[in-house]
Design a protein around this motif. Structure first.
Motif, short mmCIF file in Angstrom:
data_model
loop_
_atom_site.label_atom_id
_atom_site.label_comp_id
_atom_site.label_asym_id
_atom_site.label_seq_id
_atom_site.Cartn_x
_atom_site.Cartn_y
_atom_site.Cartn_z
N THR A 62 1.63 0.90 -1.35
CA THR A 62 0.69 0.95 -2.50
C THR A 62 0.15 -0.35 -2.68
O THR A 62 -1.18 -0.63 -2.90
CB THR A 62 1.42 1.23 -3.90
OG1 THR A 62 2.51 0.46 -4.23
CG2 THR A 62 1.88 2.78 -3.88
N VAL A 63 0.63 -1.60 -2.50
CA VAL A 63 0.29 -2.99 -2.48
C VAL A 63 -0.43 -3.22 -1.33
O VAL A 63 -1.43 -3.95 -1.52
CB VAL A 63 1.36 -3.91 -2.61
CG1 VAL A 63 1.03 -5.62 -2.58
CG2 VAL A 63 2.30 -3.68 -3.87
N PHE A 64 0.01 -2.74 -0.31
CA PHE A 64 -1.09 -3.18 1.04
C PHE A 64 -2.35 -2.42 0.96
O PHE A 64 -3.33 -3.05 1.46
CB PHE A 64 -0.10 -2.20 2.26
CG PHE A 64 -0.93 -2.36 3.66
CD1 PHE A 64 -1.05 -3.92 4.03
CD2 PHE A 64 -1.89 -1.47 4.13
CE1 PHE A 64 -1.57 -3.97 5.23
CE2 PHE A 64 -2.20 -1.74 5.16
CZ PHE A 64 -2.36 -2.89 5.93
N ALA A 65 -2.64 -1.56 0.13
CA ALA A 65 -3.97 -1.08 -0.06
C ALA A 65 -4.91 -1.90 -0.93
O ALA A 65 -6.16 -1.82 -0.94
CB ALA A 65 -3.95 0.44 -0.90
N ALA A 66 -4.12 -3.10 -1.85
CA ALA A 66 -4.93 -3.96 -2.57
C ALA A 66 -5.93 -4.69 -1.74
O ALA A 66 -5.22 -5.37 -0.75
CB ALA A 66 -4.03 -4.59 -3.56
N PRO A 67 -6.98 -5.17 -1.82
CA PRO A 67 -7.81 -5.85 -0.82
C PRO A 67 -7.29 -7.37 -0.79
O PRO A 67 -7.28 -7.98 0.22
CB PRO A 67 -9.12 -5.83 -1.36
CG PRO A 67 -9.19 -5.35 -2.90
CD PRO A 67 -7.91 -4.58 -3.05
N TYR A 77 -4.15 -8.50 -1.06
CA TYR A 77 -2.75 -8.72 -0.40
C TYR A 77 -2.71 -8.13 0.82
O TYR A 77 -1.38 -7.76 1.32
CB TYR A 77 -1.88 -7.88 -1.55
CG TYR A 77 -1.69 -8.86 -2.96
CD1 TYR A 77 -1.41 -9.94 -2.86
CD2 TYR A 77 -2.05 -7.99 -4.15
CE1 TYR A 77 -1.25 -10.57 -4.22
CE2 TYR A 77 -2.37 -8.62 -5.30
CZ TYR A 77 -2.07 -10.05 -5.36
OH TYR A 77 -1.75 -10.73 -6.61
N GLY A 78 -3.57 -7.40 1.40
CA GLY A 78 -3.32 -6.64 2.67
C GLY A 78 -2.70 -7.56 3.71
O GLY A 78 -1.50 -7.00 4.34
N ALA A 79 -3.13 -8.54 4.22
CA ALA A 79 -2.54 -9.35 5.37
C ALA A 79 -1.23 -9.97 4.91
O ALA A 79 -0.32 -9.93 6.00
CB ALA A 79 -3.39 -10.38 5.80
N THR A 80 -1.09 -10.31 3.64
CA THR A 80 0.33 -10.82 3.29
C THR A 80 1.36 -9.79 3.38
O THR A 80 2.45 -10.05 3.88
CB THR A 80 0.23 -11.69 1.96
OG1 THR A 80 -1.07 -12.57 2.00
CG2 THR A 80 1.35 -12.20 1.51
N THR A 81 1.07 -8.68 2.58
CA THR A 81 2.06 -7.62 2.82
C THR A 81 2.26 -7.31 4.05
O THR A 81 3.46 -6.57 4.44
CB THR A 81 1.58 -6.61 1.68
OG1 THR A 81 0.24 -6.03 2.22
CG2 THR A 81 1.53 -6.93 0.23
N LEU A 82 1.30 -7.15 4.89
CA LEU A 82 1.56 -6.64 6.50
C LEU A 82 2.56 -7.64 7.06
O LEU A 82 3.49 -7.02 7.83
CB LEU A 82 0.34 -6.66 7.12
CG LEU A 82 0.49 -6.08 8.28
CD1 LEU A 82 0.58 -4.62 8.53
CD2 LEU A 82 -1.02 -6.12 9.10
N VAL A 83 2.44 -8.85 6.94
CA VAL A 83 3.33 -9.66 7.81
C VAL A 83 4.84 -9.67 7.04
O VAL A 83 5.59 -9.74 7.72
CB VAL A 83 2.88 -11.36 7.25
CG1 VAL A 83 3.79 -12.32 8.06
CG2 VAL A 83 1.44 -11.50 8.33
#
Length: 148
Positions: free
Chosen positions: A110-115, A117-123
């Motif tokens: 759900t957080v990954f969908a936020a514009p 926070y995408g790259a940070t949460t992916l890492v």
């Protein structure tokens, strides 16, 4: 001119100027906690009444057959102590670890969908999955996952 606040106290600053009083908690703040507490008390009372009713209404007729240890419909033979394979516990432990870890994936999605926070949460998620992979690799190298 000095005004009175909500509590009837005067509110003046160090030099005698009028200053607003600090904000007071919302009126219904503790009322919401009282509702949760009331529901908890009702739940405990419900369980207590159910157990009490069960104790009062059940028939108590002990017989020697009822006092025997029950083992899947087979009459017990030998002592009550039996050896249990440790590998069952290891598999159960590994299952619990990965089940709990998979629960952490849902909030991440759900957080990954936020514009923003995408790259940070992916890492962060790849680091998290890396730790899981290292743990699984360790268990595999130790031979824990082999059923022999």
């Amino acid at each position: 001119m000095v005004e009175r606040g909500r509590c009837g106290r005067r509110s003046q600053g160090a030099r005698g100027a009028d200053v607003p009083e600090p904000t007071v908690l919302a009126d219904g703040y503790f009322q919401s906690y009282s509702v949760v507490g009331l529901l908890a008390v009702i739940g405990v009372l419900f369980v207590a009444v159910a157990f009490g009713a069960g104790r009062l209404l059940r028939p108590v007729v002990p017989t020697p057959e009822k006092l025997l240890t029950y083992e899947c419909g087979v009459d017990p033979v030998g002592e009550g102590w039996a050896h249990t394979q440790v590998r069952y516990y290891v598999y159960a432990f590994l299952y619990v670890i990965f089940a709990v870890d998979s629960i952490f994936l849902f909030p991440w999605a759900t957080v990954f969908a936020a514009p923003e926070y995408g790259a940070t949460t992916l890492v962060e998620m790849f680091i998290f999955l890396g730790f899981l992979a290292v743990g699984l690799l360790y268990a595999w190298k130790k031979g824990v996952l082999e059923w022999t």
